[in-house]
Write an enzyme that holds these catalytic residues in place. Structure first.
Site, short mmCIF file in Angstrom:
data_model
loop_
_atom_site.label_atom_id
_atom_site.label_comp_id
_atom_site.label_asym_id
_atom_site.label_seq_id
_atom_site.Cartn_x
_atom_site.Cartn_y
_atom_site.Cartn_z
N TRP A 319 0.83 -1.22 0.00
CA TRP A 319 0.00 0.00 0.00
C TRP A 319 0.86 1.26 0.00
O TRP A 319 0.40 2.35 -0.28
CB TRP A 319 -0.96 0.00 1.20
CG TRP A 319 -0.29 0.18 2.56
CD1 TRP A 319 0.79 -0.51 3.03
CD2 TRP A 319 -0.64 1.10 3.59
NE1 TRP A 319 1.12 -0.08 4.31
CE2 TRP A 319 0.24 0.90 4.68
CE3 TRP A 319 -1.65 2.07 3.72
CZ2 TRP A 319 0.17 1.65 5.87
CZ3 TRP A 319 -1.72 2.80 4.91
CH2 TRP A 319 -0.81 2.59 5.96
N ASP A 320 2.15 1.10 0.31
CA ASP A 320 3.10 2.21 0.33
C ASP A 320 2.99 3.06 -0.94
O ASP A 320 3.11 4.28 -0.91
CB ASP A 320 4.55 1.69 0.41
CG ASP A 320 4.82 0.77 1.59
OD1 ASP A 320 3.89 0.07 2.02
OD2 ASP A 320 5.96 0.72 2.06
N GLU A 461 0.51 -2.68 12.81
CA GLU A 461 0.50 -4.15 12.66
C GLU A 461 0.71 -4.89 13.98
O GLU A 461 0.61 -6.11 14.02
CB GLU A 461 1.59 -4.55 11.67
CG GLU A 461 1.29 -4.04 10.28
CD GLU A 461 2.45 -4.20 9.31
OE1 GLU A 461 3.60 -4.21 9.77
OE2 GLU A 461 2.19 -4.28 8.10
N GLN A 563 2.89 2.21 14.14
CA GLN A 563 2.95 3.34 13.20
C GLN A 563 1.61 4.05 13.17
O GLN A 563 0.62 3.56 13.72
CB GLN A 563 3.31 2.83 11.81
CG GLN A 563 2.27 1.94 11.18
CD GLN A 563 2.83 1.17 9.98
OE1 GLN A 563 3.53 0.19 10.14
NE2 GLN A 563 2.50 1.61 8.80
O1 IFM Z 1 3.62 -1.46 4.16
C1 IFM Z 1 4.52 -1.41 5.20
C2 IFM Z 1 3.79 -1.69 6.48
O2 IFM Z 1 2.79 -0.71 6.71
C3 IFM Z 1 4.74 -1.70 7.64
N1 IFM Z 1 5.77 -2.68 7.43
C4 IFM Z 1 6.53 -2.44 6.21
C5 IFM Z 1 5.63 -2.43 5.00
C6 IFM Z 1 6.43 -2.15 3.73
O3 IFM Z 1 7.01 -0.88 3.77
#
Ligand code: IFM
Length: 710
Positions: A319-320, A461, A563
């Site tokens: 999703w980045d 997460e 996050q």
């Molecule tokens: O998409 C991210 C996730 O939100 C957090 N861990 C790393 C992933 C890839 O950057």
């Protein structure tokens, strides 16, 4: 005026992996890690190919590294001089990121005197299949020297080897290595040609995995001897051809073309910040990286979470891209943004399959998306540091918010470009099917009037399988509303039955309101979790690489989050909330956020700007902009290596600078600028594309002017 040059003086072997990331060069088709020419796979040397995947055995599928055409070292009177084996007298590595040029200069002391190796190279921005390099040798005494240069097919892999067959050889001055991947029989071919500007004897030798030239010559003291190499990389998956024949090109001409291409990129991309050279440097360095990985000329390709810095995170698209990176491309080179969205359109089938696999409807996009929308994420995505066993995680099956991010990215693109044609090119189905997916997630308790979404992993997460994650529910509503808006705009019989259902979903989904203190609870029961500090949770780690989340992670039963989650939601839907609510949530969640993901700080920065707190926003912005300039980022999740470059952080820094500090936003179809600069900044200047027009933005001491120039 500051120089856009990154320099490391002196040699530090501990920096080899980090330098591989921060000195990266690339052109979207491949990325070349910032390793030195004599390095091999032990030093994480890689030419990482965009969108070419392979699975070796039962290991994770990942992107493929091409045979390395830069492999070169020197011998003097029969003795090899190379890093990291031979300690140098002096060493300097540079990245001129204004021109996309990597260089190094190393001096060694030999028994008879000093020798110097210089090398400059680039990933051509004008001819995407090409790499060019000029390697120069000099010594302060007479000697016999050899430059050994070749294509090294014994490449670094996390989960390889991927080339099950290799062919090497030479013909008419061109050497080649072709690797054939095991899973899909993809051919990756590297060809090179080398020219010396002096008289030398040259022999070619090929091995099972490589082909090498040995260039031998007599050296006069204090004279420079240069060899130029032009290398071409192609794959059997390419949708565009190389331009020209490598034997007919010169380094100088290619370099002129390449730097001109970078100059065109900077003409639209550069951001000037008056009064803060450090911020200007870091922000433009981030922009450099976004350009090294942008899929130009390629059809329907996207960007992996670690860009082209290696096979980390399986070279997969997260999703980045739509949440953090696409904004930059929308406003500087909208065609790239369209290419990123086309990738999602082309992978819609994969998303349909994934939804079906879970008994859901519509399109559930892969959490770690590879070619064709293949889900690269496994149910056991982290290795436990204690048992060394794979741990059950729920990234793959429960991060429902990924489909919404894609629709959010699509609407950012459409609103800023006016390109509604994309809807006829597959994006309409994509948006509608994402809405159907969220509709199929809705749950209604017998005695409650609203819909809920249960068993979710939100952006944070560390807390898995929660109910009514505020972010996910709000994003689902956004997708319902978007689908309704698009259906209204482009009515069709096929959506007639869907419309009332989507309306019902949008109106009745549970959207959590701020509580009496103005705080939005991240998910059902979050406030009941142990309220401890991030440091306290950190102190409970037994092993520094231990995973904080999952069923038994140190953060799982606490309010400590990985996050931005509620904060991300607030920055995306800022018009739904008062400044006071946004400020209160920032204040509540910031001390509880580990910022364990590089995606986090930019969201806090943006929301701090929206709440008129540029001084609070500033360090978060700097953290994002410097993610790849700062040593010591998070490199491990359990025993899985997650190092590499951080393009989402780079894109997030751009968003914080442009939408946060400069306050660029759309109001009534117009671009406006309501700046909120940190004290240190006297002004900002940059260009933007919006609805096919080029704008110049000038911000001075918190007043902003938006001028159309074409
Ligand atoms: O998409 C991210 C996730 O939100 C957090 N861990 C790393 C992933 C890839 O950057």
């Amino acid at each position: 005026m500051i120089d856009f040059i990154l320099t490391e003086k002196n040699f530090d072997r501990d920096n080899i992996p980090w330098n591989g990331n921060r000195f990266l060069t690339g052109n979207g088709y491949f990325g070349i890690r910032g390793t030195l020419e004599e390095y091999t796979k032990e030093n994480m040397c890689a030419v990482n190919m965009a969108g070419i995947y392979d699975r070796a055995g039962d290991a994770w599928r990942e992107t493929v590294n091409a045979p390395n055409p830069l492999y070169t070292y020197v011998k003097v009177n029969g003795k090899k001089y190379a890093l990291p084996e031979n300690e140098p007298v002096s060493h300097e590595q540079k990245l001129d990121f204004e021109n996309g040029l990597h260089s190094r200069k190393t001096v060694w002391q030999t028994e008879k005197g000093k020798i110097t190796v210089k090398c400059e190279r680039f990933a051509s921005m004008s001819r995407r299949h090409l790499i060019a390099m000029r390697y120069t040798f000099a010594s302060d005494f007479e000697c016999d020297a050899e430059i050994i240069t070749g294509i090294d097919g014994d490449v670094w892999d996390i989960n390889g080897p991927h080339f099950v067959k290799m062919r090497t050889g030479y013909e008419d001055g061109v050497n080649y290595v072709t690797g054939v991947t095991g899973e899909k029989n993809i051919f990756v071919t590297v060809r090179d040609t080398v020219n010396a500007d002096f008289n030398a004897a040259s022999e070619t030798e090929n091995t099972e995995k490589g082909v090498y030239r040995r260039i031998s010559f007599k050296v006069e003291s204090q004279k420079e001897y240069s060899v130029e190499k032009i290398a071409e990389i192609t794959t059997s998956e390419d949708d565009f051809e190389p331009q020209g024949e490598i034997t007919e090109m010169t380094y100088t001409e290619l370099k002129a073309e390449h730097t001109a291409a970078w100059a065109r990129i900077w003409d639209i991309s550069k951001i000037t910040i008056d009064g803060d050279d450090e911020a200007m440097y870091a922000l433009n360095y981030s922009i450099y990286h976004l350009n090294c990985i942008a899929p130009r000329e390629m059809k329907g390709k996207s960007i992996a979470a670690r860009g082209l810095s290696g096979q980390v995170y399986k070279g997969a698209v997260f999703w980045d891209t739509e949440m953090f990176m696409i904004d930059y491309y929308i406003h500087t080179e909208p065609q790239i943004a369209k290419t990123l969205l086309q990738y999602r359109i082309y992978t819609l089938d994969g998303a349909r399959k994934k939804a079906k696999e879970y008994g859901l409807k519509g399109a559930y996009y892969a959490w770690e998306s590879q070619d064709g929308g293949y889900e690269g994420c496994s149910d056991y995505n982290v290795t436990d540091v204690f048992t060394k066993r794979p741990m059950r995680t729920h990234f793959r099956d429960k991060q429902y918010h990924v489909s919404a991010a894609i629709v959010y990215g699509l609407m950012k693109y459409i609103n800023a470009t006016g390109d509604y044609d994309i809807l006829n090119e597959g994006a309409m189905d994509m948006a509608i099917e994402c809405a159907e997916f969220y509709r199929s997630l809705l749950i209604k308790k017998a005695d409650e009037p609203y819909y809920e979404i249960h068993d979710v992993v939100g952006p944070d997460e560390y807390h898995e399988r929660v109910n009514n994650n505020a972010y996910t529910n709000r994003m689902a509503k956004f997708v319902f509303d978007t689908a309704l808006e698009l259906i209204d705009k482009y009515p069709s019989d096929k959506y007639d039955g869907l419309k009332p259902m989507l309306k019902d979903s949008s109106e009745n989904i549970f959207i959590r309101k701020p509580d009496e203190n103005g705080i939005i609870e991240q998910f059902d029961g979050y406030f009941k979790l142990e309220d401890v500090s991030v440091d306290e949770v950190r102190s409970r780690l037994i092993d520094p690489k231990e995973y904080w989340g999952g069923a038994y992670g140190v953060a799982a039963d606490t309010q400590v989050i990985k996050q931005a989650d509620v904060v991300a939601m607030l920055s995306m839907f800022k018009d739904d909330y008062t400044t006071e609510v946004m400020a209160k949530n920032l204040e509540y969640y910031e001390p509880r956020t580990e910022h364990g993901s590089s995606l986090s700080a930019c969201m806090y920065s943006l929301l701090s700007c929206y709440t008129n707190n540029p001084e609070i926003a500033y360090p978060m912005f700097m953290k994002s902009a410097k993610a790849d300039l700062t040593k010591g980022g998070k490199e491990w999740a359990g025993l899985v290596y997650i190092g590499g470059t951080h393009p989402a952080s780079a894109g997030g820094a751009w968003i914080a600078a442009v939408k946060g500090f400069a306050g660029i936003r759309e109001e009534n179809g117009e671009l406006i600028c309501k700046p909120n600069l940190p004290k240190k900044w006297n002004g900002m200047r940059f260009k933007l594309i919006y609805k096919n027009k080029l704008y110049v933005i000038e911000v001075q001491n918190n007043s902003g002017a938006v001028m159309i120039i074409t």
